[in-house]
Enzyme design. Structure first.
Site, PDB file in Angstrom:
ATOM      1  N   TYR A  68      17.453  12.211  -5.662  1.00 14.93           N
ATOM      2  CA  TYR A  68      17.044  13.510  -5.123  1.00 14.93           C
ATOM      3  C   TYR A  68      16.168  13.349  -3.885  1.00 14.93           C
ATOM      4  O   TYR A  68      16.242  14.148  -2.944  1.00 14.93           O
ATOM      5  CB  TYR A  68      16.277  14.308  -6.182  1.00 14.93           C
ATOM      6  N   ALA A 121      28.744  24.733  -8.695  1.00 14.13           N
ATOM      7  CA  ALA A 121      29.847  25.076  -9.587  1.00 14.13           C
ATOM      8  C   ALA A 121      29.402  25.043 -11.039  1.00 14.13           C
ATOM      9  O   ALA A 121      30.204  25.272 -11.947  1.00 14.13           O
ATOM     10  CB  ALA A 121      31.014  24.114  -9.386  1.00 14.13           C
ATOM     11  N   ASP A 151      39.254  31.378  -9.841  1.00 11.20           N
ATOM     12  CA  ASP A 151      40.035  32.421 -10.522  1.00 11.20           C
ATOM     13  C   ASP A 151      41.049  33.039  -9.564  1.00 11.20           C
ATOM     14  O   ASP A 151      42.184  33.344  -9.956  1.00 11.20           O
ATOM     15  CB  ASP A 151      39.100  33.502 -11.067  1.00 11.20           C
ATOM     16  N   SER A 153      42.437  31.488  -7.071  1.00 12.01           N
ATOM     17  CA  SER A 153      43.502  30.499  -6.931  1.00 12.01           C
ATOM     18  C   SER A 153      44.453  30.550  -8.127  1.00 12.01           C
ATOM     19  O   SER A 153      45.677  30.452  -7.973  1.00 12.01           O
ATOM     20  CB  SER A 153      42.888  29.098  -6.806  1.00 12.01           C
ATOM     21  N   HIS A 178      32.390  35.145 -12.926  1.00 14.90           N
ATOM     22  CA  HIS A 178      33.319  34.066 -13.280  1.00 14.90           C
ATOM     23  C   HIS A 178      33.203  33.902 -14.794  1.00 14.90           C
ATOM     24  O   HIS A 178      32.465  33.067 -15.307  1.00 14.90           O
ATOM     25  CB  HIS A 178      32.935  32.764 -12.568  1.00 14.90           C
ATOM     26  N   THR A 233      37.753  21.164 -17.159  1.00 14.10           N
ATOM     27  CA  THR A 233      38.565  21.533 -16.001  1.00 14.10           C
ATOM     28  C   THR A 233      37.884  20.901 -14.800  1.00 14.10           C
ATOM     29  O   THR A 233      36.685  21.080 -14.613  1.00 14.10           O
ATOM     30  CB  THR A 233      38.646  23.056 -15.817  1.00 14.10           C
TER      31      THR A 233
END
Length: 320
Positions: A68, A121, A151, A153, A178, A233
């Site tokens: 970091y 994400a 979504d 896509s 989402h 995923t």
């Protein structure tokens, strides 16, 4: 004349982070990728593995492990590390754990002197995006969530199968959370520039098998269908992150459905949801307000209300 090197840090060296880095290498999106993980050896191993791709690509991307504290001079920090739902849970069920992980990651990055753009994400992505915004005190245009980009896509892919066309010939968006309350704005879905609602109306016999509600459900559930079968995923979302990052680094002014902090757009304030946005070197340059149907506007309000309710009780004091 020496060109400024485009530098990206990927926080989280798991399936999503490594898939994102792999996509960026193969698309020659940046010059340097720094892999960061709570286990340094894992970040180093991923960096070494990824660096062995370079001989087979068109350009050279330097990949290495970092911390970091090394984020001060990077252009984009991609946050993929988060809490994974257990069987029977949904994205919102891991909120408390996600909040703690987000604070642990964002605090040292800000303290390093980082002044670039956050792309996240980590789920629940709308809430994590909001957390990052509150914790960092950054202007809202410098904090982007992948939101409904993936979504959208998935929607295009489903429609390409139904109408036997290339998914890139489909235009439209999934909007809102989402998650479970997302919806497809059918009033703005077009195929080759022609509204899908007009196509169905003009060719009732040819497309009588098309069920828009079923397509919207499959769009919403696609991630869970993959997750329940293989436990994660990562290829699709990894590519979505790379797509957004490329738009930032190349100042593309590309319109992408992302998680964004709303400040009056669509009548919403102080909440983060998936909406189409122009992505440039500044991050979110502008949010696009679609003229939604009455039903769509109600669904967007309901989705934002759900996201807002889940924010209650979270203590997000800015990092000092």
């Amino acid at each position: 004349m020496k060109r400024k090197r485009r530098r990206v840090a990927v926080v989280g060296s798991g399936m999503v982070g490594s898939s994102c880095a792999y996509a960026m290498i193969n698309q020659s999106i940046c010059d340097e990728i720094m892999m960061i993980d709570r286990t340094y050896d894992r970040a180093l191993a991923q960096a070494l593995d990824l660096s062995h791709c370079i001989d087979f690509t068109h350009t050279r991307t330097t990949v290495y492990a970092g911390t970091y504290a090394d984020c001060a001079d990077v252009d984009v920090v991609i946050l993929t590390a988060g809490a994974n739902p257990k069987p029977g849970q949904n994205r919102m069920d891991v909120l408390a754990e996600a909040a703690e992980i987000t604070r642990q990651i964002v605090t040292p990055i800000v303290e390093s002197g980082f002044q670039g753009i956050f792309i996240t994400a980590a789920n629940p992505v709308d809430l994590v995006t909001y957390m990052i915004w509150k914790l960092t005190g950054f202007p809202r245009h410098r904090v982007i969530g992948t939101g409904t980009s993936i979504d959208t896509s998935r929607l295009k892919t489903l429609l390409s199968d139904v109408f036997s066309i290339d998914p890139r010939s489909v235009s439209g968006y999934a909007l809102g959370e989402h998650g479970e309350s997302q919806f497809v704005a059918w009033s703005h879905v077009t195929i080759g520039g022609k509204p899908i609602l007009d196509i169905l109306e003009q060719h009732p016999e040819r497309f009588k098998h098309v069920d828009l509600n079923d397509i919207a459900r499959k769009t919403k559930d696609a991630g869970w269908e993959i997750f329940t079968r293989k436990g994660s995923t990562h290829f699709g979302i990894g590519s979505a992150i790379a797509h957004i990052t490329r738009a930032v680094l190349n100042d593309e002014h590309k319109i992408i459905a992302v998680s964004a902090i709303l400040d009056g757009e669509y009548g919403e304030h102080g909440v983060c949801a998936g909406v189409p946005a122009i992505i440039s070197s500044d991050g979110i340059q502008e949010l696009l307000e679609l003229k939604l149907s009455e039903d769509e506007r109600k669904r967007f309000e309901d989705s934002c209300a759900l996201i807002r309710r889940n924010l209650e009780g979270l203590h997000l004091e800015p990092i000092r």
